[in-house]
Design an enzyme around this catalytic site. Structure first.
Site, short mmCIF file in Angstrom:
data_model
loop_
_atom_site.label_atom_id
_atom_site.label_comp_id
_atom_site.label_asym_id
_atom_site.label_seq_id
_atom_site.Cartn_x
_atom_site.Cartn_y
_atom_site.Cartn_z
N GLU A 49 8.32 -17.02 3.19
CA GLU A 49 7.27 -15.55 4.29
C GLU A 49 7.01 -16.48 5.18
OE1 GLU A 49 4.92 -12.91 2.17
OE2 GLU A 49 6.67 -12.01 0.98
N ASP A 60 -5.31 -9.03 5.34
CA ASP A 60 -5.70 -10.86 5.04
C ASP A 60 -7.16 -11.36 5.95
OD1 ASP A 60 -3.14 -11.45 5.13
OD2 ASP A 60 -3.11 -11.35 7.39
N TYR A 175 7.63 -5.92 -2.49
CA TYR A 175 5.90 -6.61 -2.49
C TYR A 175 4.42 -5.04 -3.02
CZ TYR A 175 2.79 -10.61 -1.14
OH TYR A 175 1.35 -11.59 -1.27
#
Length: 271
Positions: A49, A60, A175
């Site tokens: 990734e 993040d 995911y």
């Protein structure tokens, strides 16, 4: 067959979970990114990734934010990311490469232009963190027409109706974000993840990867025993940060190899 589908089919036959490391393109430098990808593949990565640098990476945590800031300071943008994939493909035609990022750079390039360029570069899948499935129908179609997998995120708070919607739209794998928080957070609740995986699999037949909060061999083993893939990002970037940029591929690969070994021990026990 998309490289992602082929990889998961091979791993499923072997009773192994995929190991998916995440790195940010341009960190520690643009020149170091392809060597990093090759080193991680040699260390046991099944899918790579690649993070697309962005100034406001809302999902993040501080580690990946720092990586994005370093990459942006190095002048790295979306076209550089695609160039990295093309360069990687010159020597590796097998390992799937997934881009993970945010909508703004793609919208700035144009969704069709991006899809065309991604196909030419050799991209296999795309995760756009801030494209909810309800607003990604046209983009998903552009990707599918080019045999690029649209990959979606699922969270502990994702309602059943959205899981069903994502199950219809997603390709490659989904995911599962194992924590209510940002990347690199702690307190991985393995029992909670296992219960959630069972719920997801009632509606989605695709492989399910689990990320956010996997930081060592023990947590990777615990997840690999139940998930189809283990995704690790922040911990690898910490290895990249720990020393000279020239040795970053060696450091990251040495650490990832310990995770591969731990995951393979789980596969052998299950065999």
């Amino acid at each position: 067959m998309n490289r992602i589908d082929a990889t998961f089919a091979k791993l499923r036959a072997a009773g192994r979970a995929a190991l998916i490391p995440y790195i940010t393109v341009g960190d520690p430098s643009l020149a170091a990114t392809v060597p990093l990808m090759r080193a991680l593949t040699a260390a046991g990565a099944d899918v790579i990734e690649l993070g697309v640098p962005f100034s406001d990476p809302m999902a993040d945590g501080p580690v990946i934010q720092r990586a994005s800031e370093r990459a942006l300071a190095n002048g790295v943008g979306l076209r550089d990311v695609l160039g990295v994939v093309a360069a990687f493909r010159e020597q590796d035609a097998i390992t799937p490469v997934v881009l993970m990022g945010y909508a703004n750079p793609i919208e700035a390039m144009g969704t069709k232009a991006f899809a065309d360029c991604a196909q030419r570069a050799g991209v296999d899948g795309v995760i756009v963190v801030d494209y909810p499935p309800e607003e990604a129908v046209d983009f998903t179609q552009l990707l599918e027409e080019r045999r690029i997998a649209p990959i979606f995120l699922l969270a502990p708070t994702t309602p059943e109706a959205r899981i069903i919607t994502i199950g219809r739209m997603a390709r490659g794998y989904v995911y599962y974000v194992s924590l209510k928080g940002v990347t690199g957070a702690g307190h991985l609740d393995v029992a909670g993840v296992v219960a959630r995986l069972a719920e997801i699999r009632r509606h989605i037949a695709l492989p399910v990867g689990v990320g956010f909060g996997i930081r060592d061999a023990a947590s990777a083993q615990a997840i690999a025993a139940h998930a189809d893939a283990v995704v690790i990002g922040s911990r690898i970037i910490e290895e990249i940060e720990r020393g000279p940029a020239a040795q970053a591929p060696e450091r990251a690969a040495a650490w990832l190899a310990t995770i591969r070994t731990a995951m393979d021990q789980i596969a052998r026990k299950a065999a």
